[in-house]
Motif scaffolding. Structure first.
Motif, PDB file in Angstrom:
ATOM      1  N   GLY A 114       0.805  -1.271   0.016  1.00  0.00           N
ATOM      2  CA  GLY A 114      -0.171  -0.136   0.052  1.00  0.00           C
ATOM      3  C   GLY A 114       0.954   1.189   0.002  1.00  0.00           C
ATOM      4  N   PHE A 115       0.242   2.225   0.340  1.00  0.00           N
ATOM      5  CA  PHE A 115       0.825   3.627  -0.048  1.00  0.00           C
ATOM      6  C   PHE A 115       1.853   3.928   1.206  1.00  0.00           C
ATOM      7  CE2 PHE A 115      -0.249   8.428   1.276  1.00  0.00           C
ATOM      8  CZ  PHE A 115       0.819   8.916   0.770  1.00  0.00           C
ATOM      9  N   ILE A 116       1.534   3.916   2.533  1.00  0.00           N
ATOM     10  CA  ILE A 116       2.397   4.346   3.472  1.00  0.00           C
ATOM     11  C   ILE A 116       3.341   3.245   3.729  1.00  0.00           C
ATOM     12  CG2 ILE A 116       2.819   5.119   5.932  1.00  0.00           C
ATOM     13  CD1 ILE A 116      -0.217   6.003   5.867  1.00  0.00           C
ATOM     14  N   GLY A 117       2.819   1.873   3.619  1.00  0.00           N
ATOM     15  CA  GLY A 117       3.819   0.790   3.766  1.00  0.00           C
ATOM     16  C   GLY A 117       5.119   0.679   2.698  1.00  0.00           C
ATOM     17  N   VAL A 151       5.025  -7.244   3.730  1.00  0.00           N
ATOM     18  CA  VAL A 151       4.102  -8.156   3.625  1.00  0.00           C
ATOM     19  C   VAL A 151       2.677  -7.666   3.000  1.00  0.00           C
ATOM     20  CG1 VAL A 151       2.726 -10.212   4.489  1.00  0.00           C
ATOM     21  CG2 VAL A 151       5.019  -9.394   5.583  1.00  0.00           C
ATOM     22  N   ASP A 152       1.978  -8.113   2.204  1.00  0.00           N
ATOM     23  CA  ASP A 152       0.616  -7.582   1.763  1.00  0.00           C
ATOM     24  C   ASP A 152      -0.154  -8.827   0.918  1.00  0.00           C
ATOM     25  OD1 ASP A 152      -0.242  -4.279   1.150  1.00  0.00           O
ATOM     26  OD2 ASP A 152      -1.620  -6.005   0.254  1.00  0.00           O
ATOM     27  N   ARG A 153      -1.369  -8.543   1.104  1.00  0.00           N
ATOM     28  CA  ARG A 153      -2.116  -9.457   0.550  1.00  0.00           C
ATOM     29  C   ARG A 153      -2.324  -9.259  -0.866  1.00  0.00           C
ATOM     30  NH1 ARG A 153      -8.303  -8.092   2.997  1.00  0.00           N
ATOM     31  NH2 ARG A 153      -8.282  -6.014   1.988  1.00  0.00           N
ATOM     32  N   ARG A 161       0.736 -12.242   1.539  1.00  0.00           N
ATOM     33  CA  ARG A 161       0.067 -13.333   2.607  1.00  0.00           C
ATOM     34  C   ARG A 161      -1.290 -12.442   3.100  1.00  0.00           C
ATOM     35  NH1 ARG A 161       3.675 -15.567   1.199  1.00  0.00           N
ATOM     36  NH2 ARG A 161       4.890 -17.257   2.556  1.00  0.00           N
ATOM     37  N   ASP A 162      -2.404 -13.177   3.469  1.00  0.00           N
ATOM     38  CA  ASP A 162      -3.602 -12.540   3.993  1.00  0.00           C
ATOM     39  C   ASP A 162      -3.483 -12.525   5.495  1.00  0.00           C
ATOM     40  OD1 ASP A 162      -6.003 -11.698   5.066  1.00  0.00           O
ATOM     41  OD2 ASP A 162      -7.068 -13.083   3.769  1.00  0.00           O
ATOM     42  N   LEU A 163      -3.171 -11.608   6.049  1.00  0.00           N
ATOM     43  CA  LEU A 163      -2.956 -11.252   7.511  1.00  0.00           C
ATOM     44  C   LEU A 163      -4.223 -11.056   8.559  1.00  0.00           C
ATOM     45  CD1 LEU A 163       0.196  -8.865   7.267  1.00  0.00           C
ATOM     46  CD2 LEU A 163       0.126 -11.240   7.693  1.00  0.00           C
ATOM     47  N   SER A 164      -5.207 -11.532   7.932  1.00  0.00           N
ATOM     48  CA  SER A 164      -6.425 -11.796   8.543  1.00  0.00           C
ATOM     49  C   SER A 164      -6.510 -13.153   9.345  1.00  0.00           C
ATOM     50  CB  SER A 164      -7.716 -11.636   8.053  1.00  0.00           C
ATOM     51  OG  SER A 164      -7.875 -12.241   6.727  1.00  0.00           O
ATOM     52  N   HIS A 194       2.756  -2.230  11.785  1.00  0.00           N
ATOM     53  CA  HIS A 194       1.373  -2.900  11.329  1.00  0.00           C
ATOM     54  C   HIS A 194       0.604  -1.799  10.641  1.00  0.00           C
ATOM     55  CE1 HIS A 194      -1.907  -5.281  10.929  1.00  0.00           C
ATOM     56  NE2 HIS A 194      -2.872  -4.581  11.831  1.00  0.00           N
ATOM     57  N   LEU A 195       0.476  -1.865   9.489  1.00  0.00           N
ATOM     58  CA  LEU A 195      -0.188  -0.794   8.545  1.00  0.00           C
ATOM     59  C   LEU A 195      -1.485  -1.412   7.917  1.00  0.00           C
ATOM     60  CD1 LEU A 195       3.038   0.974   7.338  1.00  0.00           C
ATOM     61  CD2 LEU A 195       1.639   1.645   8.916  1.00  0.00           C
ATOM     62  N   ALA A 196      -1.496  -2.885   7.499  1.00  0.00           N
ATOM     63  CA  ALA A 196      -2.376  -3.523   6.801  1.00  0.00           C
ATOM     64  C   ALA A 196      -3.646  -3.197   7.272  1.00  0.00           C
ATOM     65  CB  ALA A 196      -2.050  -5.049   6.914  1.00  0.00           C
ATOM     66  N   GLY A 256     -17.574   2.417  12.176  1.00  0.00           N
ATOM     67  CA  GLY A 256     -16.841   1.432  11.423  1.00  0.00           C
ATOM     68  C   GLY A 256     -15.417   1.710  11.461  1.00  0.00           C
ATOM     69  N   TYR A 257     -14.883   2.244  10.451  1.00  0.00           N
ATOM     70  CA  TYR A 257     -13.328   2.465  10.439  1.00  0.00           C
ATOM     71  C   TYR A 257     -12.997   2.840  11.808  1.00  0.00           C
ATOM     72  CZ  TYR A 257      -9.076   4.454   8.666  1.00  0.00           C
ATOM     73  OH  TYR A 257      -7.776   4.811   8.601  1.00  0.00           O
ATOM     74  N   GLY A 258     -13.475   4.035  12.189  1.00  0.00           N
ATOM     75  CA  GLY A 258     -12.794   4.687  13.558  1.00  0.00           C
ATOM     76  C   GLY A 258     -12.958   3.858  14.752  1.00  0.00           C
ATOM     77  N   GLU A 271     -13.012   0.479  15.001  1.00  0.00           N
ATOM     78  CA  GLU A 271     -11.946  -0.418  14.873  1.00  0.00           C
ATOM     79  C   GLU A 271     -10.521   0.168  15.075  1.00  0.00           C
ATOM     80  OE1 GLU A 271      -8.851  -2.843  13.703  1.00  0.00           O
ATOM     81  OE2 GLU A 271      -9.028  -1.181  12.354  1.00  0.00           O
ATOM     82  N   LYS A 272     -10.097   1.235  14.582  1.00  0.00           N
ATOM     83  CA  LYS A 272      -9.081   1.867  14.914  1.00  0.00           C
ATOM     84  C   LYS A 272      -8.729   2.353  16.645  1.00  0.00           C
ATOM     85  CE  LYS A 272      -6.754   2.334  11.146  1.00  0.00           C
ATOM     86  NZ  LYS A 272      -5.734   1.370  10.629  1.00  0.00           N
ATOM     87  N   LEU A 273      -9.949   2.688  17.122  1.00  0.00           N
ATOM     88  CA  LEU A 273      -9.823   2.883  18.621  1.00  0.00           C
ATOM     89  C   LEU A 273      -9.813   1.617  19.436  1.00  0.00           C
ATOM     90  CD1 LEU A 273      -9.849   5.446  20.412  1.00  0.00           C
ATOM     91  CD2 LEU A 273     -12.431   5.005  20.647  1.00  0.00           C
ATOM     92  N   ASN A 311      -4.856  12.331   7.420  1.00  0.00           N
ATOM     93  CA  ASN A 311      -5.020  12.735   6.051  1.00  0.00           C
ATOM     94  C   ASN A 311      -3.424  12.672   5.369  1.00  0.00           C
ATOM     95  OD1 ASN A 311      -7.639  12.739   5.272  1.00  0.00           O
ATOM     96  ND2 ASN A 311      -7.827  14.530   6.190  1.00  0.00           N
ATOM     97  N   VAL A 312      -2.967  11.187   5.298  1.00  0.00           N
ATOM     98  CA  VAL A 312      -1.519  11.422   4.644  1.00  0.00           C
ATOM     99  C   VAL A 312      -1.793  11.468   2.857  1.00  0.00           C
ATOM    100  CG1 VAL A 312       0.660   9.976   4.550  1.00  0.00           C
ATOM    101  CG2 VAL A 312      -0.934  10.044   6.760  1.00  0.00           C
ATOM    102  N   TYR A 313      -0.854  12.051   2.193  1.00  0.00           N
ATOM    103  CA  TYR A 313      -0.925  12.063   0.927  1.00  0.00           C
ATOM    104  C   TYR A 313       0.598  12.049   0.532  1.00  0.00           C
ATOM    105  CZ  TYR A 313       0.496  17.017   1.044  1.00  0.00           C
ATOM    106  OH  TYR A 313       1.358  17.910   1.121  1.00  0.00           O
ATOM    107  N   GLU A 362      -9.611   6.587  -2.929  1.00  0.00           N
ATOM    108  CA  GLU A 362      -8.581   7.680  -2.970  1.00  0.00           C
ATOM    109  C   GLU A 362      -9.124   8.724  -1.859  1.00  0.00           C
ATOM    110  OE1 GLU A 362     -10.462   6.519  -5.351  1.00  0.00           O
ATOM    111  OE2 GLU A 362     -11.201   8.483  -6.413  1.00  0.00           O
ATOM    112  N   LYS A 363      -8.111   9.496  -1.424  1.00  0.00           N
ATOM    113  CA  LYS A 363      -8.515  10.488  -0.614  1.00  0.00           C
ATOM    114  C   LYS A 363      -8.600  11.849  -1.265  1.00  0.00           C
ATOM    115  CE  LYS A 363      -7.725   8.928   3.735  1.00  0.00           C
ATOM    116  NZ  LYS A 363      -7.135   9.530   5.036  1.00  0.00           N
ATOM    117  N   ALA A 364      -8.759  13.070  -0.536  1.00  0.00           N
ATOM    118  CA  ALA A 364      -9.063  14.278  -1.021  1.00  0.00           C
ATOM    119  C   ALA A 364      -7.781  14.689  -2.138  1.00  0.00           C
ATOM    120  CB  ALA A 364      -9.499  15.219  -0.139  1.00  0.00           C
TER     121      ALA A 364
END
Ligand code: NAD
Length: 331
Positions: free
Chosen positions: A13-16, A33-35, A53-56, A74-76, A149-151, A153-155, A179-181, A192-194
């Motif tokens: 992915g992007f940051i990884g 590692v990425d799926r 690999r699928d890390l789920s 851990h960024l996946a 949802g997303y938030g 899981e992160k918390l 918001n990393v770009y 994609e983000k803004a």
């Protein structure tokens, strides 16, 4: 598997991809590692051990951690901009599987440091209702009312990392990215983000001669955007620090979405009509309070938005042109 200096998950992915590059540049051995299949990775560094690999799956996490690692990043995660996370809440919450299994594998096989990539989406929505928003301090995450949802899981996952530190002694570190770009990230397809969307729309207008672009909402919602180099620098500094509480890694340069588009048009040398259309908007305003990171790390993100957008626009423009010409994704 052999011991490595660093394991990076979500490395396709992007940051990884950028973090793997930064670690290799330091001379570290890296297991990336990425799926996704290799041809879909934004960056595939020949110096790293690149695993699909699928890390789920618990056994995949155990495998990639076998032999132990100095640092785990851990960024996946299943993730995207507002257009994705508002309509894929269950998928976002399922990232809890990889977050849980990677922590267990780090505990079982030994990791000197474990970094978790949380998000500004953990912050309580009722503190982000105005465009002229007060910057978010780390303590504003509680009482909890994160992005649905997303938030959540992160918390949950950042809290789990904290309890693995308390109960099992794993040296966990957590950043809340804002918001990393930058180049080599998602620029179309709905995730994609803004900033990437703005670059794609303006580049497409330049290449097709269109004189108008569409923007979700009135464009007066505010955000701060963090350039990828600040993100990787902050991530490495935080991981190697003694700071055990979550820290914001975010720019505090607040702009409206209309101003963001204005900057991209300035870089492209065009002025386009903005057609405001209904769309998913997220919170009305969001900014990063950098008091704590400045105090704790003696550092904070500082790359100006215009500087980062120049790099990002150039890369996205090349992608849009390559697609128009029928050439594959550019590395
Ligand atoms: P990205 O989507 O570009 O990268 C994430 C990668 O994780 C993808 O390549 C995906 O294939 C991989 N992945 C997902 N599930 C997986 C699984 N089960 N097994 C293996 N790989 C899996 O996203 P990114 O922008 O690089 O974000 C990296 C991390 O930072 C994510 O955890 C994200 O939630 C967090 N974050 C990013 C931002 C941002 O602005 N980019 C902001 C806040 C938090």
């Amino acid at each position: 598997m052999a011991h490595v200096d660093a394991v990076v998950t979500g490395a396709g992915g992007f940051i990884g991809g950028h973090l793997t590059a930064a670690l290799l540049a330091e001379g570290r051995t890296v297991r990336a590692v990425d799926r996704k299949p290799h041809q879909e990775w934004y960056q595939l560094h020949p110096g790293a051990q690149n695993l699909v690999r699928d890390l789920s799956l618990r056994e995949s996490c155990q495998e990639v951690m076998a032999g132990g690692a100095g640092e785990v990043y851990h960024l996946a995660a299943d993730m995207g901009g507002m257009g994705f996370i508002e309509s894929n809440k269950a998928a976002c919450m399922l990232s809890v599987l990889s977050s849980t299994h990677m922590l267990l594998a780090a505990r079982d096989h030994g990791a000197d440091r474990y970094f978790y990539s949380s998000s500004a989406c953990v912050y309580a929505a009722d503190k982000q209702t105005e465009a002229a928003v007060l910057p978010l301090r780390e303590e504003d995450a509680y009482p909890a009312l994160p992005e649905d949802g997303y938030g959540w899981e992160k918390l949950f996952s950042e809290r789990m990392a904290r309890h693995f530190l308390e109960d099992y002694g794993i040296a966990t570190r957590t950043a809340r990215y804002h918001n990393v770009y930058g180049p080599y990230g998602t620029w179309d397809g709905g995730r994609e983000k803004a900033p990437a969307a703005a670059c794609r729309k303006v580049a497409t207008a330049v290449l097709t001669g269109a004189d108008a672009i569409e923007i979700w909402g009135d464009g007066e919602q505010t955000r701060s955007f963090t350039y990828i180099d600040d993100c990787t620098t902050g991530t490495l500094r935080l991981t190697r620090s003694a700071v055990t509480e979550p820290l914001n890694i975010g720019s505090d340069q607040l702009v409206t979405v209309n101003q963001l588009y204005g900057l991209v048009e300035e870089i492209a040398g065009v002025r386009l009509e903005h057609r405001h259309i209904p769309g998913p908007l997220g919170v009305r305003g969001r900014n990063s309070d950098n008091t704590r990171i400045t105090k704790e790390l003696d550092w904070a993100p500082s790359i100006p938005l215009l500087t980062g957008l120049e790099q990002t626009y150039r890369w996205v423009y090349d992608q849009v042109r390559a697609r128009r010409d029928g050439r594959p994704h550019q590395r």
